[in-house]
Structure formats: structure tokens, C-alpha cells
Motif scaffolding. Structure first.
Motif, mmCIF file in Angstrom:
data_model
loop_
_atom_site.group_PDB
_atom_site.id
_atom_site.type_symbol
_atom_site.label_atom_id
_atom_site.label_comp_id
_atom_site.label_asym_id
_atom_site.label_seq_id
_atom_site.Cartn_x
_atom_site.Cartn_y
_atom_site.Cartn_z
ATOM 1 N N ASP A 136 0.862 -1.184 0.000
ATOM 2 C CA ASP A 136 0.000 0.000 0.000
ATOM 3 C C ASP A 136 0.898 1.235 0.000
ATOM 4 O OD1 ASP A 136 -1.769 2.082 0.425
ATOM 5 O OD2 ASP A 136 -2.658 1.227 2.239
ATOM 6 N N ASN A 137 0.986 1.918 -1.121
ATOM 7 C CA ASN A 137 1.885 3.063 -1.248
ATOM 8 C C ASN A 137 1.560 4.190 -0.282
ATOM 9 O OD1 ASN A 137 3.359 1.757 -3.180
ATOM 10 N ND2 ASN A 137 2.304 2.708 -4.892
ATOM 11 N N GLN A 138 0.333 4.235 0.203
ATOM 12 C CA GLN A 138 -0.016 5.268 1.184
ATOM 13 C C GLN A 138 0.661 5.006 2.522
ATOM 14 O OE1 GLN A 138 -4.292 5.548 1.283
ATOM 15 N NE2 GLN A 138 -4.286 7.024 -0.395
ATOM 16 N N MET A 139 1.178 3.801 2.708
ATOM 17 C CA MET A 139 1.873 3.447 3.932
ATOM 18 C C MET A 139 3.385 3.609 3.808
ATOM 19 S SD MET A 139 -0.593 2.813 5.913
ATOM 20 C CE MET A 139 0.314 2.172 7.297
ATOM 21 N N PHE A 140 3.835 4.226 2.727
ATOM 22 C CA PHE A 140 5.266 4.355 2.460
ATOM 23 C C PHE A 140 6.010 5.001 3.622
ATOM 24 C CE2 PHE A 140 8.736 6.671 -0.036
ATOM 25 C CZ PHE A 140 9.571 5.561 -0.070
ATOM 26 N N HIS A 141 5.502 6.100 4.139
ATOM 27 C CA HIS A 141 6.186 6.802 5.223
ATOM 28 C C HIS A 141 6.270 5.919 6.471
ATOM 29 C CE1 HIS A 141 6.850 9.985 8.276
ATOM 30 N NE2 HIS A 141 7.657 10.430 7.344
ATOM 31 N N SER A 142 5.195 5.248 6.821
ATOM 32 C CA SER A 142 5.203 4.344 7.985
ATOM 33 C C SER A 142 6.156 3.179 7.766
ATOM 34 C CB SER A 142 3.798 3.809 8.257
ATOM 35 O OG SER A 142 2.936 4.865 8.567
ATOM 36 N N TRP A 143 6.133 2.627 6.562
ATOM 37 C CA TRP A 143 7.017 1.524 6.195
ATOM 38 C C TRP A 143 8.473 1.956 6.322
ATOM 39 C CZ3 TRP A 143 9.987 0.899 1.528
ATOM 40 C CH2 TRP A 143 10.382 -0.410 1.244
ATOM 41 N N LEU A 144 8.754 3.151 5.896
ATOM 42 C CA LEU A 144 10.102 3.717 5.981
ATOM 43 C C LEU A 144 10.536 3.871 7.437
ATOM 44 C CD1 LEU A 144 12.478 5.034 4.505
ATOM 45 C CD2 LEU A 144 11.151 7.143 4.461
ATOM 46 N N LYS A 145 9.649 4.342 8.280
ATOM 47 C CA LYS A 145 9.960 4.479 9.706
ATOM 48 C C LYS A 145 10.218 3.111 10.343
ATOM 49 C CE LYS A 145 9.515 8.950 10.415
ATOM 50 N NZ LYS A 145 10.340 9.806 11.232
ATOM 51 N N GLN A 146 9.464 2.087 9.922
ATOM 52 C CA GLN A 146 9.685 0.736 10.447
ATOM 53 C C GLN A 146 11.063 0.214 10.051
ATOM 54 O OE1 GLN A 146 6.287 -1.391 8.888
ATOM 55 N NE2 GLN A 146 5.390 -1.492 10.932
ATOM 56 N N ILE A 147 11.436 0.427 8.821
ATOM 57 C CA ILE A 147 12.762 0.011 8.361
ATOM 58 C C ILE A 147 13.830 0.714 9.186
ATOM 59 C CG2 ILE A 147 14.418 0.153 6.455
ATOM 60 C CD1 ILE A 147 12.058 -0.338 4.557
ATOM 61 N N THR A 148 13.669 1.999 9.389
ATOM 62 C CA THR A 148 14.641 2.775 10.155
ATOM 63 C C THR A 148 14.748 2.231 11.577
ATOM 64 O OG1 THR A 148 14.144 4.717 8.819
ATOM 65 C CG2 THR A 148 15.279 5.095 10.913
ATOM 66 N N TYR A 149 13.617 1.963 12.191
ATOM 67 C CA TYR A 149 13.605 1.421 13.552
ATOM 68 C C TYR A 149 14.350 0.091 13.609
ATOM 69 C CZ TYR A 149 11.930 -0.624 17.875
ATOM 70 O OH TYR A 149 11.876 -1.237 19.103
ATOM 71 N N HIS A 150 14.065 -0.791 12.668
ATOM 72 C CA HIS A 150 14.697 -2.120 12.681
ATOM 73 C C HIS A 150 16.190 -2.063 12.407
ATOM 74 C CE1 HIS A 150 11.151 -4.453 13.466
ATOM 75 N NE2 HIS A 150 10.493 -3.768 12.538
ATOM 76 N N VAL A 151 16.616 -1.145 11.581
ATOM 77 C CA VAL A 151 18.057 -0.999 11.321
ATOM 78 C C VAL A 151 18.769 -0.448 12.558
ATOM 79 C CG1 VAL A 151 19.765 0.319 9.999
ATOM 80 C CG2 VAL A 151 17.875 -0.805 8.808
ATOM 81 N N CYS A 152 18.129 0.448 13.255
ATOM 82 C CA CYS A 152 18.770 1.143 14.375
ATOM 83 C C CYS A 152 18.671 0.415 15.714
ATOM 84 C CB CYS A 152 18.180 2.537 14.536
ATOM 85 S SG CYS A 152 18.525 3.624 13.148
ATOM 86 N N CYS A 153 17.697 -0.456 15.858
ATOM 87 C CA CYS A 153 17.482 -1.083 17.173
ATOM 88 C C CYS A 153 17.834 -2.560 17.186
ATOM 89 C CB CYS A 153 16.038 -0.908 17.600
ATOM 90 S SG CYS A 153 15.645 0.815 17.885
#
Length: 87
Positions: free
Chosen positions: A70-87
Motif C-alpha cells: 500500500d503506497n499510502q503506507m510508504f512513510h510508515s514503512w520507511l519508519k519501520q525500516i529505520t527502527y529495525h536498522v537502528c534497534c
């Protein structure tokens, strides 16, 4: 384009990136870098580690954008990726 979150703008960028539009990815990088850097720094508390994390995040986005359903979830998806990379 202002450097602030706009769901329609991010949705269109996601569509273009899924179509492998390198210019769209460059645009995405430019408009999202500061926001993602602050988010990564919040978790890592180190400027160099945050920059390293962003390199990994952008590579993951390019490689896995096709998994975004769902492309409307792109920003949320991006934040999830960032969280998983950093934590």
C-alpha cells in the motif's frame, strides 16, 4: 517541495520508485534525509552511526520497495525500516 511530511507526495514517490525511477529515488533521498537522520540519531545517539544506518536504510528501501503493498503506507514503512536498522 517543502521538507515536511505529505502523504500524497510520499505515495507518488513510492509509485515512481517501485517503477525503478532513479530520479524519484534521488528526490526521495533529498526530501527524507533530514527526517530519517533525526529518527536514526534518536535511537543511536551517535552522528556517525546514524549516517551509517541511513546508508543501509536507503539500500533496503531500493531493494525491497516491491514488498510495499500500500503506497499510502510508504512513510510508515520507511519508519519501520529505520527502527529495525537502528534497534
Amino acid at each position: 517541495m517543502e521538507n515536511q511530511f505529505n502523504i500524497e507526495y510520499y505515495t507518488l514517490l513510492a509509485e515512481r520508485i517501485q517503477a525503478r525511477d532513479a530520479d524519484a529515488f534521488t528526490e526521495f533521498y533529498q526530501v527524507s534525509y533530514y527526517d530519517l537522520y533525526r529518527y536514526a540519531y534518536y535511537f543511536l545517539k551517535d552522528a556517525h552511526l546514524a549516517q551509517d544506518a541511513l546508508h543501509e536504510i536507503y539500500i533496503l528501501v531500493w531493494r525491497s520497495i516491491s514488498s510495499l503493498k500500500d503506497n499510502q503506507m510508504f512513510h510508515s514503512w520507511l519508519k519501520q525500516i529505520t527502527y529495525h536498522v537502528c534497534c
